[in-house]
Design an enzyme around this catalytic site. Structure first.
Site, PDB file in Angstrom:
ATOM      1  N   TRP A  21       0.839  -1.207   0.000  1.00  0.00           N
ATOM      2  CA  TRP A  21       0.000   0.000   0.000  1.00  0.00           C
ATOM      3  C   TRP A  21       0.877   1.261   0.000  1.00  0.00           C
ATOM      4  CZ3 TRP A  21      -3.626   1.460   4.734  1.00  0.00           C
ATOM      5  CH2 TRP A  21      -4.310   2.639   4.438  1.00  0.00           C
ATOM      6  N   ASP A  56       1.163  -8.401  -1.200  1.00  0.00           N
ATOM      7  CA  ASP A  56      -0.229  -7.975  -1.296  1.00  0.00           C
ATOM      8  C   ASP A  56      -0.271  -6.548  -1.829  1.00  0.00           C
ATOM      9  OD1 ASP A  56      -3.186  -8.269  -0.436  1.00  0.00           O
ATOM     10  OD2 ASP A  56      -2.587  -6.362   0.456  1.00  0.00           O
ATOM     11  N   TYR A  61      -4.084   1.190  -4.799  1.00  0.00           N
ATOM     12  CA  TYR A  61      -2.913   1.742  -4.104  1.00  0.00           C
ATOM     13  C   TYR A  61      -2.097   2.614  -5.062  1.00  0.00           C
ATOM     14  CZ  TYR A  61      -3.848  -1.793  -0.453  1.00  0.00           C
ATOM     15  OH  TYR A  61      -4.421  -2.566   0.527  1.00  0.00           O
ATOM     16  N   TYR A 208      -4.269  -7.673   8.044  1.00  0.00           N
ATOM     17  CA  TYR A 208      -3.568  -6.467   7.588  1.00  0.00           C
ATOM     18  C   TYR A 208      -3.306  -5.460   8.714  1.00  0.00           C
ATOM     19  CZ  TYR A 208      -7.912  -3.549   6.670  1.00  0.00           C
ATOM     20  OH  TYR A 208      -9.073  -2.813   6.717  1.00  0.00           O
ATOM     21  N   LYS A 219       8.088   3.959  16.960  1.00  0.00           N
ATOM     22  CA  LYS A 219       9.025   4.953  16.437  1.00  0.00           C
ATOM     23  C   LYS A 219       8.363   6.304  16.192  1.00  0.00           C
ATOM     24  CE  LYS A 219      11.862   1.253  14.681  1.00  0.00           C
ATOM     25  NZ  LYS A 219      12.379   0.507  13.558  1.00  0.00           N
ATOM     26  N   GLY A 287       3.560  -3.798   5.935  1.00  0.00           N
ATOM     27  CA  GLY A 287       4.005  -2.815   4.957  1.00  0.00           C
ATOM     28  C   GLY A 287       5.405  -2.315   5.268  1.00  0.00           C
ATOM     29  N   ALA A 288       6.135  -1.960   4.225  1.00  0.00           N
ATOM     30  CA  ALA A 288       7.439  -1.307   4.399  1.00  0.00           C
ATOM     31  C   ALA A 288       7.671  -0.423   3.183  1.00  0.00           C
ATOM     32  CB  ALA A 288       8.556  -2.326   4.527  1.00  0.00           C
ATOM     33  N   ARG A 289       8.425   0.647   3.382  1.00  0.00           N
ATOM     34  CA  ARG A 289       8.679   1.560   2.260  1.00  0.00           C
ATOM     35  C   ARG A 289      10.128   1.984   2.168  1.00  0.00           C
ATOM     36  NH1 ARG A 289       5.387   6.841   4.142  1.00  0.00           N
ATOM     37  NH2 ARG A 289       5.808   7.279   1.960  1.00  0.00           N
ATOM     38  N   GLN A 293      13.852  -0.843   6.770  1.00  0.00           N
ATOM     39  CA  GLN A 293      12.739  -1.286   7.625  1.00  0.00           C
ATOM     40  C   GLN A 293      12.544  -2.805   7.565  1.00  0.00           C
ATOM     41  OE1 GLN A 293       9.545   1.141   6.004  1.00  0.00           O
ATOM     42  NE2 GLN A 293       9.840   2.720   7.564  1.00  0.00           N
TER      43      GLN A 293
HETATM   44  N1  LIG Z   1      -7.548  -4.754   2.596  1.00  0.00           N
HETATM   45  C1  LIG Z   1      -7.479  -3.567   3.121  1.00  0.00           C
HETATM   46  O1  LIG Z   1      -8.448  -2.804   3.189  1.00  0.00           O
HETATM   47  C2  LIG Z   1      -6.153  -3.125   3.664  1.00  0.00           C
HETATM   48  C3  LIG Z   1      -6.078  -2.008   4.512  1.00  0.00           C
HETATM   49  C4  LIG Z   1      -4.839  -1.676   5.054  1.00  0.00           C
HETATM   50  C5  LIG Z   1      -3.706  -2.416   4.740  1.00  0.00           C
HETATM   51  N2  LIG Z   1      -3.819  -3.483   3.878  1.00  0.00           N
HETATM   52  C6  LIG Z   1      -2.629  -4.273   3.491  1.00  0.00           C
HETATM   53  O2  LIG Z   1      -1.828  -4.535   4.621  1.00  0.00           O
HETATM   54  C7  LIG Z   1      -0.512  -3.981   4.429  1.00  0.00           C
HETATM   55  C8  LIG Z   1       0.070  -3.524   5.744  1.00  0.00           C
HETATM   56  O3  LIG Z   1      -0.755  -2.585   6.367  1.00  0.00           O
HETATM   57  P1  LIG Z   1      -0.266  -1.115   6.719  1.00  0.00           P
HETATM   58  O4  LIG Z   1       0.739  -0.691   5.730  1.00  0.00           O
HETATM   59  O5  LIG Z   1      -1.472  -0.299   6.986  1.00  0.00           O
HETATM   60  O6  LIG Z   1       0.359  -1.274   8.162  1.00  0.00           O
HETATM   61  P2  LIG Z   1       1.586  -1.909   8.926  1.00  0.00           P
HETATM   62  O7  LIG Z   1       2.134  -3.070   8.226  1.00  0.00           O
HETATM   63  O8  LIG Z   1       1.074  -2.066  10.295  1.00  0.00           O
HETATM   64  O9  LIG Z   1       2.633  -0.674   8.905  1.00  0.00           O
HETATM   65  C9  LIG Z   1       3.401  -0.414   7.770  1.00  0.00           C
HETATM   66  C10 LIG Z   1       4.131   0.911   7.892  1.00  0.00           C
HETATM   67  O10 LIG Z   1       4.933   0.924   9.068  1.00  0.00           O
HETATM   68  C11 LIG Z   1       6.147   1.643   8.811  1.00  0.00           C
HETATM   69  N3  LIG Z   1       7.250   0.692   9.060  1.00  0.00           N
HETATM   70  C12 LIG Z   1       7.447  -0.537   8.510  1.00  0.00           C
HETATM   71  N4  LIG Z   1       8.536  -1.123   9.000  1.00  0.00           N
HETATM   72  C13 LIG Z   1       9.061  -0.282   9.883  1.00  0.00           C
HETATM   73  C14 LIG Z   1      10.205  -0.325  10.723  1.00  0.00           C
HETATM   74  N5  LIG Z   1      11.006  -1.375  10.739  1.00  0.00           N
HETATM   75  N6  LIG Z   1      10.436   0.741  11.535  1.00  0.00           N
HETATM   76  C15 LIG Z   1       9.604   1.823  11.528  1.00  0.00           C
HETATM   77  N7  LIG Z   1       8.521   1.916  10.750  1.00  0.00           N
HETATM   78  C16 LIG Z   1       8.247   0.879   9.932  1.00  0.00           C
HETATM   79  C17 LIG Z   1       6.110   2.103   7.359  1.00  0.00           C
HETATM   80  O11 LIG Z   1       5.540   3.410   7.248  1.00  0.00           O
HETATM   81  P3  LIG Z   1       6.344   4.773   7.637  1.00  0.00           P
HETATM   82  O12 LIG Z   1       7.796   4.517   7.417  1.00  0.00           O
HETATM   83  O13 LIG Z   1       5.766   5.795   6.742  1.00  0.00           O
HETATM   84  O14 LIG Z   1       5.974   5.039   9.069  1.00  0.00           O
HETATM   85  C18 LIG Z   1       5.117   1.127   6.759  1.00  0.00           C
HETATM   86  O15 LIG Z   1       4.492   1.626   5.613  1.00  0.00           O
HETATM   87  C19 LIG Z   1      -0.729  -2.867   3.380  1.00  0.00           C
HETATM   88  O16 LIG Z   1       0.459  -2.545   2.693  1.00  0.00           O
HETATM   89  C20 LIG Z   1      -1.748  -3.533   2.495  1.00  0.00           C
HETATM   90  O17 LIG Z   1      -1.124  -4.467   1.627  1.00  0.00           O
HETATM   91  C21 LIG Z   1      -5.019  -3.836   3.361  1.00  0.00           C
END
Ligand SMILES: NC(=O)c1ccc[n+]([C@@H]2O[C@H](COP(=O)([O-])OP(=O)(O)OC[C@H]3O[C@@H](n4cnc5c(N)ncnc54)[C@H](OP(=O)(O)O)[C@@H]3O)[C@@H](O)[C@H]2O)c1
Length: 321
Positions: A21, A56, A61, A208, A219, A287-289, A293
């Protein structure tokens, strides 16, 4: 990294999936602010190097951008063709980039065609209805997806953000391989009935936002949130990042940090391992960007929490509920 079978399918997914995402970037209503595609590609490569075997994404997105970046990353990676890719339909966009929802047959088929083109593939491994909206069209959309399976354009079909009655409406039309629900320490609605329904019906669960969209990494500070780009959806819409709720979340996170440190782990890893503790959960989509990370999140894939630790987390969550 350990793998788990997704429901009744022949897909064996690593406990952690790469969530694409955020790499869709900014410039749309649910964007994450500016994102460099070269960095996204390197981040995906790092995730694959770390053993993650599936990604995913969704058409919406970045309004197609995430799917295109995933395709580029896989084309540039040895063995990229073997990576399992899941994407989603139902959320579409107008020329002015505003979003609408459509699950009519023609729309679902057109979306699938567009995703195949952007992903540069002939078959999508897992195709999911992103949201059960418009609600009156979920049966029609699910029927269209069955046609796409018959045509060989997709291999397995799943739903996302569906509740039990909605899954019961579509299940007679065709099998549900998986559900993709939100699930993290601050969002536990699935525990009421959804997880047990999936367990009983052998529907895989790909959870998710296991780190509450980054918050549970520990962080974030008030200053870091203030410095997020205005177009980052977390700043605009996510209440966990705002006001008193954020303050309270931070107190909880400090306690989780101390607990995780006893195992030489981080709060992010505890958050992911906690989601994976449930037997009904097949995988966590993380998620990661940024490249740096990835090691932290991939490192959580093999951490199995013991009962005593789960109980300690439970007590902390009860304190901050
Ligand atoms: N089906 C749906 O409706 C739906 C909804 C939401 C998500 N999803 C799916 O689930 C995935 C994951 O959800 P999500 O992206 O909302 O949340 P998440 O996995 O809880 O958090 C991901 C975010 O955390 C930060 N991050 C990742 N690794 C890190 C690290 N080691 N240290 C510090 N920050 C870190 C990054 O953003 P920053 O660096 O910007 O902080 C990253 O984009 C999405 O990419 C998508 O594929 C689906």
């Amino acid at each position: 990294m350990r793998k788990r079978q997704l429901g009744n399918t022949d897909l064996h997914l690593t406990a952690i999936g790469f969530g694409a995402w955020a790499i869709g970037g900014g410039d749309w209503d649910f964007g994450w602010g500016p994102q460099d595609d070269d960095e996204s590609v390197k981040t995906i490569h790092k995730a694959l190097d770390s053993g993650i075997n599936w990604i995913d994404t969704a058409a919406i997105y970045g309004l197609g951008r995430s799917e295109e970046v995933v395709a580029r990353a896989l084309a540039e990676y040895p063995g990229g063709k073997d990576v399992i890719v899941a994407t989603k339909c139902s959320m579409r966009w107008h020329e002015d980039r505003s979003i609408y929802r459509d699950l009519t047959t023609d729309s679902v088929k057109e979306e699938c065609h567009n995703s195949l083109r952007r992903l540069k593939t002939d078959t999508i491994d897992l195709y999911q209805i992103h949201w059960p909206e418009p609600l009156a069209q979920i049966e029609e959309g699910w029927r269209a997806i069955q046609d796409l399976i018959a045509e060989g354009k997709i291999r397995h079909a799943g739903v996302s953000n569906f509740n039990v009655p909605q899954m019961e409406r579509v299940a007679p039309i065709g099998p549900i391989a998986s559900l993709q629900p939100p699930y993290h320490m601050l969002e536990r609605n699935v525990e009421a009935e959804i997880l047990s329904y999936c367990g009983k019906n052998n529907i895989g669960v790909v959870a998710y936002s296991p780190m509450a969209s980054g918050l549970l990494t520990g962080k974030f500070t008030k200053e870091k949130i203030a410095a997020l780009p205005d177009e980052d959806w977390r700043k605009k819409y996510n209440r966990n990042f705002q006001g008193e709720k954020f303050e309270r979340n931070m107190e909880l996170i400090e306690k989780l940090r101390a607990l995780a440190a006893e195992f030489d782990r981080t709060p992010a890893q505890l958050a992911i391992a906690w989601v994976l503790r449930r037997p009904e959960v097949t995988c966590a989509i993380v998620g990661a960007r940024k490249v740096e990370q990835v090691p932290e999140i991939a490192g959580a894939g093999d951490w199995v929490l013991d009962e005593a630790t789960i109980e300690r987390v439970e007590r902390l969550l009860a304190e901050y509920a």
